[in-house]
Design an enzyme around this catalytic site. Structure first.
Site, PDB file in Angstrom:
ATOM      1  N   LYS A  25      -0.065  -5.378  -4.850  1.00 25.52           N
ATOM      2  CA  LYS A  25       0.798  -6.127  -3.936  1.00 25.52           C
ATOM      3  C   LYS A  25       1.440  -7.337  -4.623  1.00 25.52           C
ATOM      4  CE  LYS A  25       0.561  -3.919   0.055  1.00 25.52           C
ATOM      5  NZ  LYS A  25      -0.153  -4.396   1.254  1.00 25.52           N
ATOM      6  N   ARG A  45      -7.339   0.776   0.539  1.00 26.01           N
ATOM      7  CA  ARG A  45      -6.131   1.587   0.342  1.00 26.01           C
ATOM      8  C   ARG A  45      -5.560   1.235  -1.026  1.00 26.01           C
ATOM      9  NH1 ARG A  45      -0.564   1.255   1.111  1.00 26.01           N
ATOM     10  NH2 ARG A  45       0.405   3.214   1.816  1.00 26.01           N
TER      11      ARG A  45
END
Length: 289
Positions: free
Chosen positions: A221, A255
Protein backbone atom coordinates in the site's frame (compact mmCIF):
# COMPACT_ATOMS: atom_id res chain seq x y z
CA UNK A 1 -11.17 -15.78 17.73
CA UNK A 2 -13.42 -17.52 15.24
CA UNK A 3 -14.74 -16.96 11.75
CA UNK A 4 -17.97 -18.60 10.65
CA UNK A 5 -18.52 -19.18 6.93
CA UNK A 6 -21.77 -21.06 6.44
CA UNK A 7 -21.45 -24.41 8.21
CA UNK A 8 -17.70 -24.01 8.72
CA UNK A 9 -16.20 -22.52 11.88
CA UNK A 10 -12.54 -21.54 11.60
CA UNK A 11 -10.57 -21.25 14.84
CA UNK A 12 -8.15 -18.35 14.50
CA UNK A 13 -6.77 -18.42 18.04
CA UNK A 14 -3.29 -19.51 17.07
CA UNK A 15 -3.31 -19.32 13.30
CA UNK A 16 -4.09 -16.89 10.52
CA UNK A 17 -5.72 -16.95 7.12
CA UNK A 18 -3.78 -15.76 4.10
CA UNK A 19 -5.93 -14.15 1.42
CA UNK A 20 -4.22 -14.01 -1.95
CA UNK A 21 -5.01 -11.04 -4.20
CA UNK A 22 -6.21 -12.32 -7.57
CA UNK A 23 -7.14 -9.53 -9.94
CA UNK A 24 -9.00 -9.77 -13.24
CA UNK A 25 -8.45 -6.11 -13.99
CA UNK A 26 -6.31 -4.56 -16.72
CA UNK A 27 -5.33 -1.60 -14.52
CA UNK A 28 -4.68 -2.88 -10.98
CA UNK A 29 -2.30 -0.71 -8.99
CA UNK A 30 0.25 -3.45 -8.37
CA UNK A 31 0.22 -6.14 -11.06
CA UNK A 32 -0.87 -3.78 -13.87
CA UNK A 33 -3.15 -6.34 -15.48
CA UNK A 34 -0.64 -9.18 -15.59
CA UNK A 35 -3.35 -11.75 -14.82
CA UNK A 36 -6.25 -10.26 -16.76
CA UNK A 37 -6.13 -12.96 -19.45
CA UNK A 38 -8.05 -16.02 -18.26
CA UNK A 39 -5.22 -18.54 -18.66
CA UNK A 40 -2.80 -16.28 -16.82
CA UNK A 41 -5.40 -15.77 -14.11
CA UNK A 42 -5.81 -19.51 -13.56
CA UNK A 43 -2.04 -20.09 -13.49
CA UNK A 44 -1.68 -17.32 -10.92
CA UNK A 45 -4.46 -18.87 -8.83
CA UNK A 46 -2.73 -22.24 -8.89
CA UNK A 47 0.53 -20.62 -7.80
CA UNK A 48 -1.15 -18.83 -4.90
CA UNK A 49 -2.78 -22.05 -3.70
CA UNK A 50 0.54 -23.92 -3.88
CA UNK A 51 2.16 -21.09 -1.91
CA UNK A 52 -0.35 -21.52 0.91
CA UNK A 53 -3.34 -19.26 0.27
CA UNK A 54 -6.40 -20.07 2.37
CA UNK A 55 -8.59 -17.60 0.47
CA UNK A 56 -8.48 -16.37 -3.12
CA UNK A 57 -9.83 -12.83 -3.39
CA UNK A 58 -11.09 -12.18 -6.91
CA UNK A 59 -11.49 -8.59 -8.05
CA UNK A 60 -12.95 -7.29 -11.30
CA UNK A 61 -12.73 -3.53 -10.64
CA UNK A 62 -9.87 -1.70 -8.98
CA UNK A 63 -10.63 0.45 -5.95
CA UNK A 64 -9.02 3.63 -7.24
CA UNK A 65 -10.09 6.01 -10.01
CA UNK A 66 -10.01 4.70 -13.56
CA UNK A 67 -12.04 3.91 -16.64
CA UNK A 68 -15.66 3.04 -16.01
CA UNK A 69 -16.43 -0.65 -15.57
CA UNK A 70 -20.10 -1.47 -16.03
CA UNK A 71 -21.88 -4.08 -13.96
CA UNK A 72 -22.05 -6.38 -16.97
CA UNK A 73 -18.31 -6.03 -17.56
CA UNK A 74 -17.59 -6.84 -13.92
CA UNK A 75 -19.86 -9.88 -14.07
CA UNK A 76 -18.07 -11.11 -17.20
CA UNK A 77 -14.71 -10.73 -15.50
CA UNK A 78 -15.61 -12.25 -12.15
CA UNK A 79 -18.33 -14.91 -12.35
CA UNK A 80 -16.64 -17.30 -14.85
CA UNK A 81 -13.42 -16.88 -12.87
CA UNK A 82 -15.12 -17.84 -9.60
CA UNK A 83 -16.78 -20.83 -11.22
CA UNK A 84 -13.44 -22.05 -12.58
CA UNK A 85 -11.67 -21.58 -9.25
CA UNK A 86 -14.38 -23.37 -7.28
CA UNK A 87 -14.03 -26.41 -9.53
CA UNK A 88 -10.24 -26.50 -9.33
CA UNK A 89 -9.28 -25.59 -5.78
CA UNK A 90 -10.39 -26.49 -2.27
CA UNK A 91 -9.99 -23.02 -0.77
CA UNK A 92 -12.36 -20.25 0.21
CA UNK A 93 -13.19 -17.83 -2.59
CA UNK A 94 -13.83 -14.19 -1.85
CA UNK A 95 -15.03 -11.58 -4.31
CA UNK A 96 -13.88 -7.98 -4.02
CA UNK A 97 -17.00 -6.13 -5.16
CA UNK A 98 -19.45 -3.54 -3.88
CA UNK A 99 -22.27 -4.51 -6.26
CA UNK A 100 -25.10 -6.68 -4.95
CA UNK A 101 -25.76 -8.43 -8.25
CA UNK A 102 -22.08 -9.29 -8.68
CA UNK A 103 -21.80 -10.83 -5.23
CA UNK A 104 -25.11 -12.67 -5.64
CA UNK A 105 -24.04 -14.31 -8.90
CA UNK A 106 -20.53 -14.94 -7.57
CA UNK A 107 -21.92 -16.75 -4.53
CA UNK A 108 -24.05 -18.88 -6.84
CA UNK A 109 -20.89 -19.71 -8.81
CA UNK A 110 -18.99 -20.90 -5.73
CA UNK A 111 -17.73 -17.87 -3.80
CA UNK A 112 -18.33 -17.76 -0.06
CA UNK A 113 -17.16 -14.30 1.02
CA UNK A 114 -18.13 -10.81 -0.07
CA UNK A 115 -15.29 -8.31 0.34
CA UNK A 116 -16.99 -4.93 0.06
CA UNK A 117 -14.87 -1.79 0.38
CA UNK A 118 -17.92 0.49 0.06
CA UNK A 119 -19.33 -0.28 3.50
CA UNK A 120 -22.37 -2.10 2.05
CA UNK A 121 -23.58 0.86 0.02
CA UNK A 122 -25.65 -1.33 -2.31
CA UNK A 123 -28.87 -2.09 -0.37
CA UNK A 124 -29.18 -5.68 -1.61
CA UNK A 125 -25.61 -6.72 -0.84
CA UNK A 126 -26.02 -8.09 2.66
CA UNK A 127 -29.31 -9.80 1.86
CA UNK A 128 -27.59 -11.68 -0.98
CA UNK A 129 -24.76 -12.86 1.28
CA UNK A 130 -27.08 -13.83 4.12
CA UNK A 131 -29.30 -15.82 1.75
CA UNK A 132 -26.26 -17.74 0.51
CA UNK A 133 -24.98 -18.23 4.09
CA UNK A 134 -21.71 -16.56 3.27
CA UNK A 135 -19.47 -14.15 5.15
CA UNK A 136 -18.51 -10.52 4.56
CA UNK A 137 -15.69 -8.06 5.04
CA UNK A 138 -16.83 -4.68 6.33
CA UNK A 139 -14.30 -2.04 5.28
CA UNK A 140 -14.07 1.60 6.28
CA UNK A 141 -14.03 4.15 3.49
CA UNK A 142 -14.69 7.87 3.79
CA UNK A 143 -16.35 8.59 0.44
CA UNK A 144 -16.93 5.75 -2.03
CA UNK A 145 -14.82 3.48 -4.25
CA UNK A 146 -13.16 4.94 -7.36
CA UNK A 147 -13.42 8.52 -6.06
CA UNK A 148 -10.35 10.57 -5.19
CA UNK A 149 -10.22 11.79 -1.60
CA UNK A 150 -7.14 14.04 -1.51
CA UNK A 151 -7.84 15.85 1.76
CA UNK A 152 -9.56 13.52 4.24
CA UNK A 153 -10.33 15.20 7.55
CA UNK A 154 -11.42 13.44 10.75
CA UNK A 155 -12.18 14.95 14.13
CA UNK A 156 -11.56 11.59 15.84
CA UNK A 157 -9.97 9.16 13.38
CA UNK A 158 -9.93 6.01 15.53
CA UNK A 159 -13.37 6.65 17.00
CA UNK A 160 -14.97 7.42 13.64
CA UNK A 161 -13.53 4.34 11.99
CA UNK A 162 -14.67 2.16 14.90
CA UNK A 163 -18.17 3.61 14.80
CA UNK A 164 -18.40 3.11 11.04
CA UNK A 165 -17.30 -0.53 11.27
CA UNK A 166 -19.59 -1.36 14.18
CA UNK A 167 -22.52 0.22 12.33
CA UNK A 168 -21.75 -2.06 9.36
CA UNK A 169 -21.53 -5.07 11.66
CA UNK A 170 -24.99 -4.18 12.95
CA UNK A 171 -26.28 -3.88 9.38
CA UNK A 172 -24.93 -7.34 8.62
CA UNK A 173 -26.51 -8.84 11.71
CA UNK A 174 -29.85 -7.20 10.92
CA UNK A 175 -29.67 -8.76 7.45
CA UNK A 176 -29.37 -12.19 9.07
CA UNK A 177 -25.62 -12.81 9.11
CA UNK A 178 -24.17 -14.37 12.29
CA UNK A 179 -21.88 -11.92 14.13
CA UNK A 180 -18.87 -14.19 13.61
CA UNK A 181 -19.45 -14.15 9.85
CA UNK A 182 -18.33 -10.50 9.70
CA UNK A 183 -14.69 -9.51 9.28
CA UNK A 184 -13.60 -5.91 9.73
CA UNK A 185 -10.97 -3.91 7.82
CA UNK A 186 -9.91 -0.36 8.71
CA UNK A 187 -9.25 0.42 5.05
CA UNK A 188 -5.67 1.65 4.81
CA UNK A 189 -5.29 4.35 2.13
CA UNK A 190 -9.06 4.44 1.50
CA UNK A 191 -9.80 8.07 2.30
CA UNK A 192 -6.77 8.32 4.57
CA UNK A 193 -3.47 10.12 4.38
CA UNK A 194 -0.26 8.23 5.13
CA UNK A 195 -0.28 9.64 8.65
CA UNK A 196 -3.87 8.53 9.17
CA UNK A 197 -3.19 5.01 7.89
CA UNK A 198 -0.19 4.75 10.19
CA UNK A 199 -2.31 5.88 13.14
CA UNK A 200 -4.88 3.20 12.32
CA UNK A 201 -2.14 0.59 12.06
CA UNK A 202 -0.86 1.65 15.46
CA UNK A 203 -4.37 1.06 16.83
CA UNK A 204 -4.53 -2.54 15.57
CA UNK A 205 -5.01 -3.94 19.09
CA UNK A 206 -7.99 -1.66 19.68
CA UNK A 207 -9.71 -2.95 16.55
CA UNK A 208 -8.84 -6.58 17.38
CA UNK A 209 -10.56 -6.15 20.74
CA UNK A 210 -13.87 -5.36 19.07
CA UNK A 211 -14.54 -9.09 18.88
CA UNK A 212 -14.61 -9.62 15.12
CA UNK A 213 -11.97 -11.20 12.90
CA UNK A 214 -9.66 -8.36 11.88
CA UNK A 215 -8.48 -8.35 8.26
CA UNK A 216 -5.37 -6.36 7.41
CA UNK A 217 -4.88 -5.22 3.82
CA UNK A 218 -1.56 -3.38 3.90
CA UNK A 219 0.25 -5.25 1.15
CA UNK A 220 2.27 -2.86 -1.03
CA UNK A 221 0.00 0.00 0.00
CA UNK A 222 0.92 3.62 -0.54
CA UNK A 223 1.25 4.45 3.14
CA UNK A 224 4.09 1.95 3.46
CA UNK A 225 5.80 3.25 0.35
CA UNK A 226 5.49 6.89 1.31
CA UNK A 227 6.68 6.24 4.88
CA UNK A 228 9.90 4.64 3.65
CA UNK A 229 10.35 6.27 0.25
CA UNK A 230 9.81 2.98 -1.57
CA UNK A 231 8.34 2.55 -5.02
CA UNK A 232 5.63 0.01 -5.78
CA UNK A 233 8.12 -2.77 -6.56
CA UNK A 234 10.19 -2.32 -3.39
CA UNK A 235 7.67 -2.81 -0.59
CA UNK A 236 7.86 -6.56 0.02
CA UNK A 237 9.77 -6.42 3.30
CA UNK A 238 7.63 -3.56 4.59
CA UNK A 239 4.50 -5.54 3.75
CA UNK A 240 5.75 -8.63 5.58
CA UNK A 241 6.74 -6.55 8.60
CA UNK A 242 3.20 -5.16 8.67
CA UNK A 243 1.81 -8.71 8.64
CA UNK A 244 4.01 -9.81 11.53
CA UNK A 245 3.31 -6.83 13.74
CA UNK A 246 -0.42 -6.81 13.11
CA UNK A 247 -0.69 -10.56 13.80
CA UNK A 248 1.07 -10.07 17.14
CA UNK A 249 -1.42 -7.28 17.86
CA UNK A 250 -4.44 -9.46 17.11
CA UNK A 251 -5.15 -9.44 13.37
CA UNK A 252 -5.81 -12.88 11.90
CA UNK A 253 -6.60 -12.42 8.19
CA UNK A 254 -4.13 -10.91 5.71
CA UNK A 255 -4.95 -9.83 2.18
CA UNK A 256 -1.61 -9.94 0.37
CA UNK A 257 0.22 -10.18 -2.93
CA UNK A 258 3.12 -12.22 -1.50
CA UNK A 259 1.37 -15.36 -0.30
CA UNK A 260 4.52 -17.45 0.14
CA UNK A 261 6.26 -14.88 2.32
CA UNK A 262 3.14 -14.15 4.36
CA UNK A 263 2.48 -17.86 4.92
CA UNK A 264 5.98 -18.25 6.35
CA UNK A 265 5.59 -15.22 8.62
CA UNK A 266 2.26 -16.27 10.12
CA UNK A 267 3.27 -19.91 10.49
CA UNK A 268 6.49 -18.88 12.21
CA UNK A 269 4.60 -16.76 14.71
CA UNK A 270 2.14 -19.57 15.34
CA UNK A 271 5.05 -21.94 16.01
CA UNK A 272 6.74 -19.51 18.39
CA UNK A 273 3.67 -18.73 20.48
CA UNK A 274 1.94 -21.56 22.29
CA UNK A 275 -1.82 -21.69 21.57
CA UNK A 276 -2.60 -21.19 25.26
CA UNK A 277 -0.43 -18.09 25.31
CA UNK A 278 -2.24 -16.62 22.32
CA UNK A 279 -5.55 -17.24 24.08
CA UNK A 280 -4.32 -15.72 27.34
CA UNK A 281 -2.92 -12.67 25.55
CA UNK A 282 -6.27 -12.10 23.87
CA UNK A 283 -8.16 -12.46 27.18
CA UNK A 284 -5.83 -9.91 28.74
CA UNK A 285 -6.48 -7.53 25.84
CA UNK A 286 -10.23 -7.98 26.24
CA UNK A 287 -10.00 -7.29 29.97
CA UNK A 288 -8.62 -3.82 29.24
CA UNK A 289 -11.99 -2.68 27.87
Amino acid sequence: MQLVVGEDTLDLTNTSLVMGVLNRTPDSFYDKGSYFAFDAFLKKAEALVLEGADILDVGGVKAGPGDEVTEEEELDRVVPAVEALSKRFDVLISVDTWRARVIEESLSAGARIGNDISGFADPGYLDAVAKARGAVVATHIRLRPRVKDPNPIYSDLIGEVKDFLMARVKMAEEAGLPPLSVMIDVGFDLGKTTEQSLALFDATEEFARLGYALLVSASNKGFLGESLGLDINSRREASLAAVALSMIRGARIFRVHDVRGTRRVVDTLSAIFDPKEWGQRFKEHKSLD
